[in-house]
Design an enzyme around this catalytic site. Sequence first.
Site, PDB file in Angstrom:
ATOM      1  NE  ARG A  58      -1.129   1.689   3.652  1.00 43.24           N
ATOM      2  CZ  ARG A  58      -0.730   2.906   3.870  1.00 43.24           C
ATOM      3  NH1 ARG A  58      -0.910   3.778   3.097  1.00 43.24           N
ATOM      4  NH2 ARG A  58       0.328   3.023   5.005  1.00 43.24           N
ATOM      5  CB  VAL A  59       1.455   4.074  -1.539  1.00 40.58           C
ATOM      6  CG1 VAL A  59       3.413   3.241  -2.498  1.00 40.58           C
ATOM      7  CG2 VAL A  59       0.712   3.916  -3.342  1.00 40.58           C
ATOM      8  CB  SER A  60       0.072   7.333   1.762  1.00 43.27           C
ATOM      9  OG  SER A  60       0.521   6.842   2.567  1.00 43.27           O
ATOM     10  CB  SER A  61      -0.380   9.568  -2.445  1.00 44.54           C
ATOM     11  OG  SER A  61       0.668   9.728  -2.091  1.00 44.54           O
ATOM     12  CD  GLN A  64       3.818   8.048  -0.856  1.00 46.78           C
ATOM     13  OE1 GLN A  64       2.570   7.622  -0.240  1.00 46.78           O
ATOM     14  NE2 GLN A  64       4.117   9.063   0.135  1.00 46.78           N
TER      15      GLN A  64
END
Length: 193
Positions: A58-61, A64
């Site tokens: 997972r990445v936040s945005s 990324q």
Amino acid sequence: MNLKEWAASTGIAYITARRQYAAGTLPVPTYRIGRLIMVGEPVTGTSAETGQTVVYARVSSADQEPDLDRQVARVTVWATGQRLGVDRVVTEVGSALDGHREKFLALLRDPAVSTIVVEHRGRFARFGAEYVEAALSAQGRRLLVVDPAEVDDDLVRDVTEILTSLCARLYGSRVAATRARRAVEAVTESDPV
């Protein structure tokens, strides 16, 4: 190792290796995990009785997003090194601070998944990961963390996001921005340099 790393180590351009893979003429065995092309023989998956092993990245945005493939590669290499067969890869773009990650929730609901492998605990759940781990353990499932050390920069960024979110809710986003601008102006005007 993934195809890009293999191409670099053998001195072949990645695009050439990719074309050979597409044509089926690559001189080494390959297999796919999610969007990644891995070189070598796949580790056989787990038996039906023990359930699936899933890699979660997972990445936040959205900016990324290129890091997702790198995360998947690192976690998959670690898992195969531990003799775990990776049955599925789940990737997601979303904040760990809210509960609106559909793929994450579906992964937790799926009783066929017995092992979830993540790079850092924060990729799985920023806060309350201990509770999620305890719930998984009570169901006979487990969470494996490749690198259990916390990343300080991520934690600082998350605390800043929490404070910004709270201030925006308290003052409203425009009012908060206006107050911040006025505060900066007041400090710079009254500063006798």
